[in-house]
Design a protein around this motif. Sequence first.
Motif, short mmCIF file in Angstrom:
data_model
loop_
_atom_site.label_atom_id
_atom_site.label_comp_id
_atom_site.label_asym_id
_atom_site.label_seq_id
_atom_site.Cartn_x
_atom_site.Cartn_y
_atom_site.Cartn_z
N ASN A 10 0.81 -1.21 0.00
CA ASN A 10 0.00 0.00 0.00
C ASN A 10 0.85 1.27 0.00
O ASN A 10 0.31 2.36 -0.03
CB ASN A 10 -0.92 0.02 1.22
CG ASN A 10 -1.96 -1.07 1.15
OD1 ASN A 10 -2.43 -1.42 0.08
ND2 ASN A 10 -2.32 -1.62 2.30
N ALA A 11 2.15 1.11 0.05
CA ALA A 11 3.04 2.26 0.14
C ALA A 11 3.21 2.91 -1.23
O ALA A 11 3.18 2.25 -2.26
CB ALA A 11 4.41 1.82 0.67
N LEU A 12 3.40 4.22 -1.20
CA LEU A 12 3.67 4.94 -2.44
C LEU A 12 5.08 4.65 -2.93
O LEU A 12 5.31 4.45 -4.11
CB LEU A 12 3.48 6.45 -2.20
CG LEU A 12 3.71 7.37 -3.39
CD1 LEU A 12 2.79 7.00 -4.55
CD2 LEU A 12 3.50 8.82 -2.97
N TRP A 13 6.03 4.63 -2.00
CA TRP A 13 7.42 4.35 -2.35
C TRP A 13 7.94 3.22 -1.48
O TRP A 13 7.64 3.13 -0.29
CB TRP A 13 8.31 5.58 -2.11
CG TRP A 13 8.01 6.70 -3.04
CD1 TRP A 13 8.02 6.68 -4.40
CD2 TRP A 13 7.65 8.03 -2.67
NE1 TRP A 13 7.70 7.92 -4.90
CE2 TRP A 13 7.47 8.76 -3.86
CE3 TRP A 13 7.47 8.68 -1.45
CZ2 TRP A 13 7.12 10.10 -3.87
CZ3 TRP A 13 7.12 10.01 -1.46
CH2 TRP A 13 6.95 10.71 -2.66
N LEU A 14 8.76 2.39 -2.09
CA LEU A 14 9.37 1.27 -1.37
C LEU A 14 10.89 1.42 -1.39
O LEU A 14 11.46 2.02 -2.31
CB LEU A 14 9.00 -0.06 -2.03
CG LEU A 14 7.51 -0.40 -2.06
CD1 LEU A 14 7.28 -1.69 -2.84
CD2 LEU A 14 6.94 -0.51 -0.66
N THR A 15 11.52 0.85 -0.38
CA THR A 15 12.98 0.82 -0.35
C THR A 15 13.47 -0.27 -1.30
O THR A 15 12.68 -1.05 -1.85
CB THR A 15 13.49 0.50 1.08
OG1 THR A 15 13.13 -0.85 1.40
CG2 THR A 15 12.93 1.46 2.11
N ARG A 24 11.48 9.59 7.67
CA ARG A 24 12.86 9.94 8.00
C ARG A 24 13.78 9.70 6.80
O ARG A 24 14.71 10.47 6.54
CB ARG A 24 13.32 9.11 9.20
CG ARG A 24 14.73 9.37 9.65
CD ARG A 24 14.81 10.62 10.51
NE ARG A 24 15.44 11.68 9.74
CZ ARG A 24 15.32 12.97 9.96
NH1 ARG A 24 14.59 13.40 10.95
NH2 ARG A 24 15.91 13.86 9.23
N ASP A 25 13.53 8.63 6.05
CA ASP A 25 14.33 8.33 4.86
C ASP A 25 14.18 9.45 3.82
O ASP A 25 15.16 9.88 3.21
CB ASP A 25 13.90 7.00 4.23
CG ASP A 25 14.08 5.82 5.16
OD1 ASP A 25 15.05 5.82 5.94
OD2 ASP A 25 13.23 4.90 5.11
N VAL A 26 12.96 9.90 3.63
CA VAL A 26 12.70 10.98 2.67
C VAL A 26 13.39 12.26 3.14
O VAL A 26 14.05 12.94 2.35
CB VAL A 26 11.18 11.21 2.50
CG1 VAL A 26 10.91 12.44 1.64
CG2 VAL A 26 10.52 9.97 1.91
N ALA A 27 13.25 12.57 4.42
CA ALA A 27 13.87 13.79 4.96
C ALA A 27 15.39 13.74 4.84
O ALA A 27 16.02 14.75 4.49
CB ALA A 27 13.45 13.99 6.42
#
Length: 110
Positions: A10-15, A24-27
């Motif tokens: 359901n996530a927009l972006w995955l690692t 935090r990853d985006v920031a």
Amino acid sequence: MKSASSAASNALWLTERGTRLQARDVADRFGFYRDELGLDPALSPHCLRHSYVTHLIEDGVDPRFVQEQGGHVYQSTTGLYTAVSGDFKNKMLHDAIRAVLPTNSGGQRQ
């Protein structure tokens, strides 16, 4: 309870590991590029969100749409969240005055 794979789906972006990308990853990534470009250290993803909502309001977008775009349950939250620019305030005041005060053919107020 949801499994990790169903939550990630359901996530927009995955690692790269297929897990949900965290704020935090985006920031952190945003901060890296911001610093590399020599931009103001105060600039953050939250600033971009704030600007987006403010510009929607300034462009006269329907308030309900703005509220939904901001992810706000209450319209009052959207109102607190925005900082309408001085230029926009001046334009709104000018438009309000123009609506009630007639002008002559030279554009002067009567």
